[in-house]
Design a protein around this motif. Sequence first.
Motif, PDB file in Angstrom:
ATOM      1  N   SER A  26     -44.449 -60.167  52.829  1.00 30.43           N
ATOM      2  CA  SER A  26     -43.699 -58.997  53.098  1.00 30.43           C
ATOM      3  C   SER A  26     -44.115 -58.782  54.491  1.00 30.43           C
ATOM      4  CB  SER A  26     -44.116 -58.185  52.171  1.00 30.43           C
ATOM      5  OG  SER A  26     -45.520 -57.796  52.209  1.00 30.43           O
ATOM      6  N   THR A  27     -43.778 -57.344  54.646  1.00 31.37           N
ATOM      7  CA  THR A  27     -44.285 -57.008  55.797  1.00 31.37           C
ATOM      8  C   THR A  27     -45.509 -57.123  56.297  1.00 31.37           C
ATOM      9  OG1 THR A  27     -44.695 -54.730  54.964  1.00 31.37           O
ATOM     10  CG2 THR A  27     -42.236 -55.154  55.749  1.00 31.37           C
ATOM     11  N   GLY A  28     -45.940 -56.953  57.542  1.00 32.50           N
ATOM     12  CA  GLY A  28     -47.082 -57.225  57.841  1.00 32.50           C
ATOM     13  C   GLY A  28     -47.439 -57.735  59.211  1.00 32.50           C
ATOM     14  N   THR A  29     -48.491 -57.156  59.836  1.00 28.79           N
ATOM     15  CA  THR A  29     -48.573 -57.732  61.392  1.00 28.79           C
ATOM     16  C   THR A  29     -50.135 -58.337  61.633  1.00 28.79           C
ATOM     17  OG1 THR A  29     -49.642 -55.500  61.731  1.00 28.79           O
ATOM     18  CG2 THR A  29     -47.078 -55.722  62.255  1.00 28.79           C
ATOM     19  N   GLY A  30     -50.746 -58.492  60.639  1.00 31.49           N
ATOM     20  CA  GLY A  30     -52.118 -59.071  60.737  1.00 31.49           C
ATOM     21  C   GLY A  30     -52.494 -60.722  60.439  1.00 31.49           C
ATOM     22  N   ILE A 227     -61.597 -54.291  66.291  1.00 28.61           N
ATOM     23  CA  ILE A 227     -60.151 -54.878  66.419  1.00 28.61           C
ATOM     24  C   ILE A 227     -59.647 -54.583  65.075  1.00 28.61           C
ATOM     25  CG2 ILE A 227     -58.681 -56.688  66.689  1.00 28.61           C
ATOM     26  CD1 ILE A 227     -60.394 -57.651  68.896  1.00 28.61           C
ATOM     27  N   GLY A 228     -58.183 -54.108  64.859  1.00 31.26           N
ATOM     28  CA  GLY A 228     -57.612 -54.084  63.454  1.00 31.26           C
ATOM     29  C   GLY A 228     -56.513 -53.022  63.320  1.00 31.26           C
ATOM     30  N   ARG A 229     -55.820 -53.221  62.220  1.00 31.77           N
ATOM     31  CA  ARG A 229     -54.772 -52.271  61.757  1.00 31.77           C
ATOM     32  C   ARG A 229     -55.402 -50.775  61.787  1.00 31.77           C
ATOM     33  NH1 ARG A 229     -49.619 -50.985  61.533  1.00 31.77           N
ATOM     34  NH2 ARG A 229     -49.623 -50.861  59.359  1.00 31.77           N
ATOM     35  N   LEU A 230     -54.907 -49.645  62.047  1.00 29.87           N
ATOM     36  CA  LEU A 230     -55.411 -48.459  61.986  1.00 29.87           C
ATOM     37  C   LEU A 230     -55.116 -47.898  60.755  1.00 29.87           C
ATOM     38  CD1 LEU A 230     -54.951 -47.022  65.746  1.00 29.87           C
ATOM     39  CD2 LEU A 230     -56.949 -48.320  64.968  1.00 29.87           C
ATOM     40  N   VAL A 231     -55.870 -48.423  59.457  1.00 31.16           N
ATOM     41  CA  VAL A 231     -55.482 -47.980  58.502  1.00 31.16           C
ATOM     42  C   VAL A 231     -56.878 -47.524  57.527  1.00 31.16           C
ATOM     43  CG1 VAL A 231     -53.587 -49.212  58.083  1.00 31.16           C
ATOM     44  CG2 VAL A 231     -55.466 -50.386  57.562  1.00 31.16           C
ATOM     45  N   ALA A 232     -56.753 -46.846  56.482  1.00 35.16           N
ATOM     46  CA  ALA A 232     -57.952 -46.393  55.735  1.00 35.16           C
ATOM     47  C   ALA A 232     -58.833 -47.548  55.484  1.00 35.16           C
ATOM     48  CB  ALA A 232     -57.632 -45.803  54.667  1.00 35.16           C
ATOM     49  N   GLN A 233     -58.414 -48.637  55.185  1.00 35.87           N
ATOM     50  CA  GLN A 233     -59.316 -50.020  54.607  1.00 35.87           C
ATOM     51  C   GLN A 233     -60.155 -50.159  55.854  1.00 35.87           C
ATOM     52  OE1 GLN A 233     -57.178 -53.914  54.279  1.00 35.87           O
ATOM     53  NE2 GLN A 233     -59.182 -54.686  54.878  1.00 35.87           N
ATOM     54  N   LYS A 234     -59.979 -50.215  56.885  1.00 35.35           N
ATOM     55  CA  LYS A 234     -60.802 -50.462  58.179  1.00 35.35           C
ATOM     56  C   LYS A 234     -61.956 -49.589  58.716  1.00 35.35           C
ATOM     57  CE  LYS A 234     -58.319 -54.229  59.018  1.00 35.35           C
ATOM     58  NZ  LYS A 234     -58.891 -55.514  58.486  1.00 35.35           N
ATOM     59  N   GLY A 259     -51.478 -48.368  64.081  1.00 33.33           N
ATOM     60  CA  GLY A 259     -51.272 -48.040  62.746  1.00 33.33           C
ATOM     61  C   GLY A 259     -51.005 -46.439  62.333  1.00 33.33           C
ATOM     62  N   PRO A 260     -50.775 -46.143  61.064  1.00 30.34           N
ATOM     63  CA  PRO A 260     -50.680 -44.963  60.746  1.00 30.34           C
ATOM     64  C   PRO A 260     -51.813 -44.015  60.997  1.00 30.34           C
ATOM     65  CG  PRO A 260     -51.007 -46.079  58.684  1.00 30.34           C
ATOM     66  CD  PRO A 260     -50.948 -47.180  59.915  1.00 30.34           C
ATOM     67  N   GLU A 261     -53.141 -44.419  60.980  1.00 34.16           N
ATOM     68  CA  GLU A 261     -54.112 -43.502  61.572  1.00 34.16           C
ATOM     69  C   GLU A 261     -54.506 -43.105  62.934  1.00 34.16           C
ATOM     70  OE1 GLU A 261     -57.625 -44.408  59.131  1.00 34.16           O
ATOM     71  OE2 GLU A 261     -56.929 -43.572  57.362  1.00 34.16           O
ATOM     72  N   ALA A 262     -53.558 -43.797  63.615  1.00 35.91           N
ATOM     73  CA  ALA A 262     -53.774 -43.751  65.095  1.00 35.91           C
ATOM     74  C   ALA A 262     -53.913 -42.200  65.648  1.00 35.91           C
ATOM     75  CB  ALA A 262     -52.736 -44.248  66.033  1.00 35.91           C
ATOM     76  N   GLY A 263     -52.727 -41.365  65.109  1.00 31.69           N
ATOM     77  CA  GLY A 263     -52.844 -39.815  65.543  1.00 31.69           C
ATOM     78  C   GLY A 263     -54.256 -39.139  65.226  1.00 31.69           C
ATOM     79  N   ALA A 264     -54.534 -39.331  64.041  1.00 31.99           N
ATOM     80  CA  ALA A 264     -55.880 -38.643  63.417  1.00 31.99           C
ATOM     81  C   ALA A 264     -56.813 -39.081  64.194  1.00 31.99           C
ATOM     82  CB  ALA A 264     -55.869 -38.995  61.972  1.00 31.99           C
ATOM     83  N   LEU A 265     -56.998 -40.566  64.362  1.00 32.89           N
ATOM     84  CA  LEU A 265     -58.305 -40.896  65.295  1.00 32.89           C
ATOM     85  C   LEU A 265     -58.266 -40.572  66.551  1.00 32.89           C
ATOM     86  CD1 LEU A 265     -58.291 -44.586  63.996  1.00 32.89           C
ATOM     87  CD2 LEU A 265     -59.841 -42.811  63.395  1.00 32.89           C
ATOM     88  N   ARG A 266     -56.866 -40.347  67.234  1.00 33.92           N
ATOM     89  CA  ARG A 266     -56.976 -39.966  68.539  1.00 33.92           C
ATOM     90  C   ARG A 266     -57.235 -38.504  68.856  1.00 33.92           C
ATOM     91  NH1 ARG A 266     -52.209 -41.317  69.237  1.00 33.92           N
ATOM     92  NH2 ARG A 266     -52.791 -43.453  69.806  1.00 33.92           N
ATOM     93  N   ASP A 267     -56.930 -37.624  67.828  1.00 38.43           N
ATOM     94  CA  ASP A 267     -57.375 -36.192  67.873  1.00 38.43           C
ATOM     95  C   ASP A 267     -58.831 -36.070  67.599  1.00 38.43           C
ATOM     96  OD1 ASP A 267     -54.490 -35.572  67.906  1.00 38.43           O
ATOM     97  OD2 ASP A 267     -54.365 -35.068  65.729  1.00 38.43           O
ATOM     98  N   ARG A 268     -59.302 -36.960  66.716  1.00 44.38           N
ATOM     99  CA  ARG A 268     -60.820 -36.868  66.471  1.00 44.38           C
ATOM    100  C   ARG A 268     -61.784 -37.063  67.881  1.00 44.38           C
ATOM    101  NH1 ARG A 268     -64.590 -39.761  62.049  1.00 44.38           N
ATOM    102  NH2 ARG A 268     -66.573 -38.970  62.940  1.00 44.38           N
ATOM    103  N   VAL A 269     -61.092 -38.132  68.280  1.00 47.19           N
ATOM    104  CA  VAL A 269     -61.969 -38.613  69.575  1.00 47.19           C
ATOM    105  C   VAL A 269     -61.742 -37.383  70.541  1.00 47.19           C
ATOM    106  CG1 VAL A 269     -61.529 -40.159  71.422  1.00 47.19           C
ATOM    107  CG2 VAL A 269     -61.532 -41.024  69.187  1.00 47.19           C
ATOM    108  N   VAL A 276     -64.747 -43.273  73.453  1.00 44.58           N
ATOM    109  CA  VAL A 276     -63.695 -43.956  72.643  1.00 44.58           C
ATOM    110  C   VAL A 276     -62.255 -44.306  73.201  1.00 44.58           C
ATOM    111  CG1 VAL A 276     -62.712 -44.653  70.429  1.00 44.58           C
ATOM    112  CG2 VAL A 276     -64.870 -43.773  70.506  1.00 44.58           C
ATOM    113  N   GLU A 277     -61.973 -45.638  73.501  1.00 45.76           N
ATOM    114  CA  GLU A 277     -60.550 -45.607  73.974  1.00 45.76           C
ATOM    115  C   GLU A 277     -59.621 -46.430  72.859  1.00 45.76           C
ATOM    116  OE1 GLU A 277     -59.024 -45.100  77.317  1.00 45.76           O
ATOM    117  OE2 GLU A 277     -60.771 -43.654  77.421  1.00 45.76           O
ATOM    118  N   LEU A 278     -58.678 -45.859  72.428  1.00 44.34           N
ATOM    119  CA  LEU A 278     -57.783 -46.376  71.685  1.00 44.34           C
ATOM    120  C   LEU A 278     -56.714 -47.259  72.618  1.00 44.34           C
ATOM    121  CD1 LEU A 278     -57.284 -43.487  69.041  1.00 44.34           C
ATOM    122  CD2 LEU A 278     -58.631 -45.376  68.947  1.00 44.34           C
ATOM    123  N   LEU A 279     -56.823 -48.643  72.340  1.00 49.25           N
ATOM    124  CA  LEU A 279     -55.984 -49.322  73.079  1.00 49.25           C
ATOM    125  C   LEU A 279     -54.731 -49.649  72.719  1.00 49.25           C
ATOM    126  CD1 LEU A 279     -58.846 -52.254  74.039  1.00 49.25           C
ATOM    127  CD2 LEU A 279     -58.193 -49.959  75.272  1.00 49.25           C
ATOM    128  N   GLY A 280     -54.167 -49.375  71.425  1.00 47.42           N
ATOM    129  CA  GLY A 280     -53.414 -49.600  71.085  1.00 47.42           C
ATOM    130  C   GLY A 280     -53.108 -51.139  70.701  1.00 47.42           C
TER     131      GLY A 280
END
Length: 395
Positions: A26-30, A227-234, A259-269, A276-280
């Motif tokens: 199915s869908t997936g990027t990893g 390194i990894g998808r920005l999701v809760a599991q990570k 991933g979906p948590e990018a915005g929340a992580l960026r706000d917290r940083v 911390v640098e979020l490289l995308g």
Amino acid sequence: MDHSAAQSAAAAHEGPGQLRVVLVLSTGTGGIGAHVRSLAQGLVAHGVGVTVCAPEAADALFGFSRSGARFHAVDITATAGARSDAAAIGELRRAFTGSDVVHAHGLRAGLLSDLALRTAGRFPGLRPQTPLVVTSHHAMLATGMERRLQRLMERRVARAADLVLGASSDLVARARELGATDARLGPIAAPPSPPAAVPRETTRAALLARAGADGPDGPDRPVVLAIGRLVAQKSFGLLLDAVGRLADLDPLVVIAGDGPEAGALRDRVAAGKLPVELLGYRTDVPDLLAAADVLVVSSRWEARSLVVQEAMRAGLPVVSTSVGGVPELVGDAAVLVPAGDAAALAAAVREVLTDRDRRDALVEAAHQQARTWPDEADTVAQVLSTYDELVQRDR
């Protein structure tokens, strides 16, 4: 099965009696996409006729159609939908026509593949007894009602499959608990990584300059990589919790992924003014591994983490939470800490960054441990052997 045995098995499938296998995801990027790409290419090299069913975007990312396999676009969405699922099942039926084995990767792919096969009797060329193999790549970490629904789907897929291959031992145990008639360990090898394309110093300088740390002391600043998808599991939030405990070392923490948590992580940083640098999303992982001083995995769960394999092969020390299949993967060649423990994670990173002897010992142990892992050829040989077994059982 050793390499010579794999070659013999491949020879048996050449010519008119060619084995025909459909790989579904199915869908997936990893890691799942990378594994299916590797598997498809390896099976084709062994004379197997391979079709890969996946969304168009996955083919664009992983190049299934460039592996020698036939690509059949099927939009298997991450969540259920009556119309989208019906359309996907119809496409799968067409792709499964004339196949000897269907091998689905992940829960959603397994469920829709089973539904397509169960209605096979109404469609010419489709056999309801076509063996279904499902590789379980992930633990189900949802809570509440979603967890109940996932558990029902897990049980359905585990019992429907002729064989469940678990990417780690805990996934095998889980499949057996849910009623799988046959569940086995199916380790997933990390594809060989290309060497770093640019010198270590060049990548470090670029990372440090991005963080405004390109002064005279910049090159000596520790670089901590995740390194990894920005999701809760990570659990990248756990890594951010640990950063504050390392202020005296002044590390630069770089996180590659989206991933979906990018915005929340960026706000917290930004709110915490964290280093911390979020490289995308990045395609230069070998360069990042070469430039860093330690790789940190803060996940709630992992199977046989591909990035851990890549880091250890590259000689980069690893600090990871002790979850899922990580302990059996790394042995004594990485520093393991309890999941969710920010203090322990920070202490382990500190140890690696400040103790050169410990770091050197980890690098040497990592090289030795990596030599015990199955490579891509071993993985393909094992899978091909299971296909042979299932096809013979079906006759």
